[in-house]
Write a protein that holds these residues in place. Structure first.
Motif, short mmCIF file in Angstrom:
data_model
loop_
_atom_site.label_atom_id
_atom_site.label_comp_id
_atom_site.label_asym_id
_atom_site.label_seq_id
_atom_site.Cartn_x
_atom_site.Cartn_y
_atom_site.Cartn_z
N GLY A 211 -9.50 71.31 26.15
CA GLY A 211 -9.37 71.90 24.82
C GLY A 211 -9.24 70.86 23.71
N PHE A 212 -9.26 71.35 22.48
CA PHE A 212 -9.24 70.49 21.30
C PHE A 212 -7.96 69.67 21.21
N ILE A 213 -6.83 70.28 21.63
CA ILE A 213 -5.57 69.57 21.50
C ILE A 213 -5.50 68.33 22.40
N SER A 214 -6.43 68.22 23.33
CA SER A 214 -6.43 67.07 24.24
C SER A 214 -7.36 65.95 23.76
N ASN A 215 -7.82 66.06 22.52
CA ASN A 215 -8.64 65.00 21.95
C ASN A 215 -7.86 63.68 21.99
N PRO A 216 -8.41 62.63 22.60
CA PRO A 216 -7.69 61.36 22.77
C PRO A 216 -7.14 60.78 21.47
N LEU A 217 -7.92 60.88 20.39
CA LEU A 217 -7.48 60.33 19.11
C LEU A 217 -6.31 61.13 18.55
N LEU A 218 -6.37 62.46 18.70
CA LEU A 218 -5.29 63.32 18.24
C LEU A 218 -4.00 63.04 19.01
N LEU A 219 -4.12 62.95 20.34
CA LEU A 219 -2.93 62.73 21.17
C LEU A 219 -2.33 61.35 20.96
N SER A 220 -3.19 60.35 20.82
CA SER A 220 -2.67 59.00 20.60
C SER A 220 -1.99 58.90 19.23
N SER A 221 -2.53 59.61 18.23
CA SER A 221 -1.91 59.63 16.90
C SER A 221 -0.56 60.32 16.95
N ALA A 222 -0.50 61.44 17.69
CA ALA A 222 0.76 62.17 17.85
C ALA A 222 1.80 61.31 18.56
N GLY A 223 1.36 60.61 19.61
CA GLY A 223 2.27 59.74 20.35
C GLY A 223 2.78 58.60 19.51
N LEU A 224 1.90 58.01 18.72
CA LEU A 224 2.30 56.88 17.86
C LEU A 224 3.25 57.35 16.76
N LEU A 225 2.97 58.52 16.18
CA LEU A 225 3.86 59.08 15.16
C LEU A 225 5.25 59.34 15.74
N SER A 226 5.29 59.95 16.92
CA SER A 226 6.56 60.22 17.59
C SER A 226 7.32 58.92 17.87
N ALA A 227 6.60 57.91 18.33
CA ALA A 227 7.23 56.62 18.65
C ALA A 227 7.84 55.97 17.42
N LEU A 228 7.13 56.02 16.30
CA LEU A 228 7.62 55.41 15.07
C LEU A 228 8.85 56.14 14.53
N ILE A 229 8.82 57.49 14.60
CA ILE A 229 9.96 58.27 14.13
C ILE A 229 11.19 58.01 14.99
N SER A 230 11.01 58.03 16.31
CA SER A 230 12.15 57.82 17.20
C SER A 230 12.70 56.40 17.08
N THR A 231 11.82 55.43 16.85
CA THR A 231 12.26 54.05 16.64
C THR A 231 13.11 53.95 15.38
N HIS A 232 12.65 54.61 14.32
CA HIS A 232 13.41 54.61 13.05
C HIS A 232 14.77 55.26 13.24
N LYS A 233 14.81 56.39 13.94
CA LYS A 233 16.08 57.10 14.18
C LYS A 233 17.05 56.23 14.96
N ASN A 234 16.56 55.57 16.00
CA ASN A 234 17.43 54.73 16.82
C ASN A 234 17.90 53.50 16.05
N TRP A 235 17.02 52.97 15.20
CA TRP A 235 17.36 51.79 14.40
C TRP A 235 18.49 52.12 13.42
N VAL A 236 18.36 53.28 12.77
CA VAL A 236 19.36 53.70 11.78
C VAL A 236 20.71 53.99 12.44
N SER A 237 20.66 54.54 13.65
CA SER A 237 21.90 54.97 14.32
C SER A 237 22.67 53.83 14.97
N CYS A 238 22.04 52.67 15.17
CA CYS A 238 22.75 51.59 15.88
C CYS A 238 23.31 50.55 14.91
#
Length: 238
Positions: A211-238
């Motif tokens: 399906g469309f949601i499994s488009n490699p570019l879409l998934l890699s963008s979602a993964g990278l966005l998630s990684a950046l947000i979680s990194t920011h959250k962890n950075w702020v909290s420590c």
């Protein structure tokens, strides 16, 4: 007055945490996936193959960092102060789903490491994906409820400040409180976006990459966005 840490001291504390290393690995993995999906590198280039190998290796390494992490969700569920049946159900879905996901991920790591027969990998990955998706559904529901509470809190504070202004009162402390609430609201919104991004990837795993949601570019963008947000959250909290 509390002395502000410099960058290197902050970085040392960040890297000393399991989540700190895990999120940097997550950025590395999904940045690699994004480069591969966007076809920036020619397929004939040897770097392309090396990047694929690197991405796969990082994926396995991240699973090793999750050993025992399911205990965190068990404790979160055990220590939750729940006032209603709805909160209880959502907490069980969120923490239970995520806890099961981290528990199963340990066995997936063992299959990828060769200790457990790889014939079980497909079944384990399906269970893991479903548990992760269900966990994110519960997590998003809880965070949306929390966001509504924060917004109401912000409205009450601003209303108090407006009244204080009309009276000519000093409201320095109230302004500081509003700033804290606004920061909390922003972090909660980012956390919801992160869960949506991770949930999208889990849904793709459930659908076996169809399906469309499994488009490699879409998934890699979602993964990278998630990684950046979680990194920011962890950075702020420590």
């Amino acid at each position: 007055m509390k002395k502000e840490r410099d960058f290197l001291s902050h970085l040392e504390i960040y890297l000393a945490k399991r989540d700190g290393i895990d999120k940097l690995l997550k950025i590395s993995r999904y940045a690699s996936k994004f480069i591969l999906a966007s076809s920036v590198l020619p397929e004939t280039l040897i770097l392309n193959q090396r990047l694929k190998s690197f991405e796969s290796s990082v994926g396995v390494s991240r699973k090793a960092f999750r050993l025992g992490k399911f205990v965190q969700d068990l404790n979160s569920l055990r220590n939750s102060n729940l006032d209603s049946n709805e909160e209880k159900v959502l907490s069980i879905i969120a923490y239970g789903g995520e806890g099961l996901y981290f528990f199963v991920e340990q066995f997936i790591w063992l299959t990828k490491s060769g200790l457990i027969d790889s014939k079980y990998a497909s079944r384990l990955q399906k269970i893991s994906a479903w548990a992760e998706f269900i966990g994110y559904f519960g997590s998003i529901s809880i965070k949306i409820r929390d966001l509504k509470v924060i917004i109401e809190w912000e409205k009450r504070l601003k209303s108090s400040i407006e009244i204080a202004m009309l009276r000519g009162d000093v409201f320095v402390e109230e302004m500081k409180e509003v700033k804290k609430v606004e920061e909390k609201k922003l972090m909660k919104k980012l956390s919801i976006v992160q869960d949506f991004a991770d949930g999208l990837m889990a849904l793709s795993d459930i659908r076996d990459g169809k399906g469309f949601i499994s488009n490699p570019l879409l998934l890699s963008s979602a993964g990278l966005l998630s990684a950046l947000i979680s990194t920011h959250k962890n950075w702020v909290s420590c």
